[in-house]
Design a protein around this motif. Structure first.
Motif, PDB file in Angstrom:
ATOM      1  N   UNK A 118     -11.080 -10.953 -63.616  1.00 33.89           N
ATOM      2  CA  UNK A 118      -9.884 -11.441 -63.196  1.00 33.89           C
ATOM      3  C   UNK A 118      -9.598 -10.873 -61.795  1.00 33.89           C
ATOM      4  N   UNK A 119     -10.626 -10.850 -60.899  1.00 36.52           N
ATOM      5  CA  UNK A 119     -10.324 -10.232 -59.598  1.00 36.52           C
ATOM      6  C   UNK A 119     -10.805 -11.299 -58.425  1.00 36.52           C
ATOM      7  N   UNK A 120     -10.883 -12.367 -59.047  1.00 37.32           N
ATOM      8  CA  UNK A 120     -11.320 -13.270 -58.014  1.00 37.32           C
ATOM      9  C   UNK A 120     -10.591 -13.674 -56.984  1.00 37.32           C
ATOM     10  N   UNK A 121      -9.340 -13.576 -57.326  1.00 34.99           N
ATOM     11  CA  UNK A 121      -8.204 -13.830 -55.917  1.00 34.99           C
ATOM     12  C   UNK A 121      -8.198 -12.928 -54.846  1.00 34.99           C
ATOM     13  N   UNK A 122      -8.669 -11.664 -55.053  1.00 38.21           N
ATOM     14  CA  UNK A 122      -8.629 -10.504 -54.109  1.00 38.21           C
ATOM     15  C   UNK A 122     -10.004 -10.436 -53.542  1.00 38.21           C
ATOM     16  N   UNK A 123     -10.946 -10.878 -54.200  1.00 34.81           N
ATOM     17  CA  UNK A 123     -12.626 -10.377 -53.995  1.00 34.81           C
ATOM     18  C   UNK A 123     -13.139 -12.070 -53.962  1.00 34.81           C
ATOM     19  N   UNK A 124     -12.980 -12.656 -52.766  1.00 30.13           N
ATOM     20  CA  UNK A 124     -13.563 -14.124 -52.685  1.00 30.13           C
ATOM     21  C   UNK A 124     -15.093 -14.157 -52.898  1.00 30.13           C
ATOM     22  N   UNK A 125     -15.613 -13.521 -53.979  1.00 24.48           N
ATOM     23  CA  UNK A 125     -17.029 -13.772 -54.317  1.00 24.48           C
ATOM     24  C   UNK A 125     -17.347 -14.432 -55.607  1.00 24.48           C
ATOM     25  N   UNK A 126     -16.494 -15.517 -55.726  1.00 26.03           N
ATOM     26  CA  UNK A 126     -16.516 -15.938 -57.177  1.00 26.03           C
ATOM     27  C   UNK A 126     -18.213 -16.504 -57.377  1.00 26.03           C
ATOM     28  N   UNK A 130     -15.584 -22.499 -60.358  1.00 23.34           N
ATOM     29  CA  UNK A 130     -14.505 -22.449 -61.149  1.00 23.34           C
ATOM     30  C   UNK A 130     -13.244 -22.111 -60.407  1.00 23.34           C
ATOM     31  N   UNK A 131     -11.976 -22.634 -60.257  1.00 22.91           N
ATOM     32  CA  UNK A 131     -10.886 -22.120 -59.719  1.00 22.91           C
ATOM     33  C   UNK A 131     -10.217 -20.836 -60.429  1.00 22.91           C
ATOM     34  N   UNK A 132     -10.989 -19.756 -60.318  1.00 28.79           N
ATOM     35  CA  UNK A 132     -10.498 -18.548 -61.282  1.00 28.79           C
ATOM     36  C   UNK A 132      -9.286 -17.791 -60.627  1.00 28.79           C
ATOM     37  N   UNK A 133      -9.135 -18.013 -59.390  1.00 27.75           N
ATOM     38  CA  UNK A 133      -8.129 -17.200 -58.610  1.00 27.75           C
ATOM     39  C   UNK A 133      -6.767 -17.622 -59.367  1.00 27.75           C
ATOM     40  N   UNK A 134      -6.533 -18.856 -59.847  1.00 28.65           N
ATOM     41  CA  UNK A 134      -5.129 -19.093 -60.350  1.00 28.65           C
ATOM     42  C   UNK A 134      -5.111 -18.390 -61.906  1.00 28.65           C
ATOM     43  N   UNK A 135      -6.157 -18.271 -62.580  1.00 34.04           N
ATOM     44  CA  UNK A 135      -6.029 -17.587 -63.662  1.00 34.04           C
ATOM     45  C   UNK A 135      -6.045 -16.057 -63.567  1.00 34.04           C
ATOM     46  N   UNK A 136      -6.558 -15.535 -62.500  1.00 28.49           N
ATOM     47  CA  UNK A 136      -6.223 -14.033 -62.095  1.00 28.49           C
ATOM     48  C   UNK A 136      -4.890 -14.027 -61.930  1.00 28.49           C
ATOM     49  N   UNK A 137      -4.161 -14.799 -61.079  1.00 29.42           N
ATOM     50  CA  UNK A 137      -2.731 -14.534 -60.972  1.00 29.42           C
ATOM     51  C   UNK A 137      -1.905 -14.541 -62.167  1.00 29.42           C
TER      52      UNK A 137
END
Length: 364
Positions: A118-126, A130-137
């Motif tokens: 759950x670090x995708x929103x700070x490290x854009x290396x997904x 999948x839009x995992x940034x929102x799950x990370x938030x």
């Protein structure tokens, strides 16, 4: 109107309109990903998910505080883990297989650890589409929020808790404005936890103050007036295209607008109520989480050119996404949910499971 009972924690559909609003959110997000992003505000769909999550979960935590005088943290995080992780990890694995088979673009393998953590929103290396940034938030928010609410509720009323969280929202807005002012490319402001958690907090505020299913008094407009006020707040946020506005004040205005919209829709007993509460919206709401996880990757597989979305391949991708979500619900989500409930029934409440409220549970 009485506060929600424990049973509602197991059946959120008992809160009117939530299924319809959740269905609307996933439909907005999916439509924006099939080439309609210029006319369908996909980011608003995510904001709608955030607000709904904050409202629903905080309403249930409030009910637990009033009924039991405590929040059972172990049960809370068990629900989060069982609900979020299995579908997410299975879907990541699904896209890994599609990539190895050459059916989607090669994955950025070095990004997979960030996806799982759950670090995708700070490290854009997904590593996956999948839009995992929102799950990370969300996961960052819920890591701390239940304890924060429990500590505050020991000392002040729910209404004062809401006022404190409103202060947090103002701080987040100030941080967004500062980030945008200092960055040449500020698009990442949209994805960071410290610049987006207010979209969840606005839902939490409504759960603690002027909650349409927990509070008898209402100070917000309802009926036609409520929908007009909500539209007056929300529509300009779709029309203004200035990027600095879109990354700063847009989310705050939408948070206020959604408070009016949710309050009105949940209290509605007419046409809008019927549109939001029916078998179709309930079914879409049940599938919405997995649909969110899987749809963008399947659209990518069937329409690899981002600029064109032919009708037949796009419909095939959406149909497969629905089929995948139905299988996930039947084979994974529903069995795990039943298992979790059995675990909760077998484990008696104990004093170490939560943060007690030392005074009588405060009313809003």
């Amino acid at each position: 109107m009485a506060i929600l009972t424990e049973g509602v924690a197991r059946h959120h559909a008992a809160i009117p309109a939530l299924d319809g609003l959740r269905a609307a959110a996933i439909i907005i997000v999916m439509c924006s990903h099939i080439g309609l992003q210029r006319v369908v505000p996909g980011q608003f769909g995510v904001t709608l998910f955030f607000f709904l999550s904050g409202y629903l979960i905080t309403t249930l935590l409030r009910a637990e505080l009033q009924e039991r005088g405590r929040i059972d943290f172990r049960r809370f995080y068990l629900r989060r883990v069982v609900r979020i992780l299995p579908p997410m990890y299975i879907t990541i694995g699904f896209f890994v297989l599609l990539s190895l088979a050459g059916l989607i673009r090669p994955l950025a393998w070095w990004g997979l650890p960030f996806d799982f953590a759950f670090l995708t929103n700070y490290f854009p290396l997904s590593g996956t589409p999948i839009g995992l940034w929102s799950l990370a938030v969300e996961e960052h928010f819920y890591f701390a929020f239940p304890l924060t609410l429990a500590l505050l509720a020991r000392r002040v009323s729910f209404a004062r808790c809401a006022a404190i969280f409103l202060g947090f929202c103002i701080v987040v807005l100030a941080v967004r404005v500062w980030e945008v002012s200092r960055l040449a490319d500020f698009v990442d402001v949209n994805f960071w936890t410290h610049t987006r958690i207010d979209s969840i907090l606005f839902g939490s505020i409504m759960a603690l103050w002027n909650n349409p299913v927990a509070d008898d008094d209402n100070v917000l407009p309802v009926g036609v007036a409520g929908y007009v006020v909500a539209a007056a707040l929300l529509i300009p946020t779709f029309l203004v295209r200035d990027e600095a506005f879109r990354q700063t004040y847009r989310y705050t205005i939408q948070g206020v607008g959604l408070m009016v919209l949710f309050n009105t829709a949940i209290r509605d007993t007419g046409l809008v109520c019927r549109l939001l509460n029916n078998g179709f919206t309930k079914h879409v709401a049940i599938l919405s989480y997995t649909l969110y996880l899987v749809h963008s990757g399947l659209i990518q597989a069937f329409t690899p050119n981002d600029d064109t979305h032919p009708l037949a391949p796009t419909l095939a991708a959406l149909a497969l996404a629905v089929g995948y979500a139905m299988l996930m619900h039947r084979l994974v989500e529903r069995p795990l949910s039943n298992w979790r409930r059995k675990i909760e029934k077998r484990r008696p409440d104990d004093k170490d499971g939560g943060m007690p409220v030392t005074k009588s549970a405060p009313a809003a």
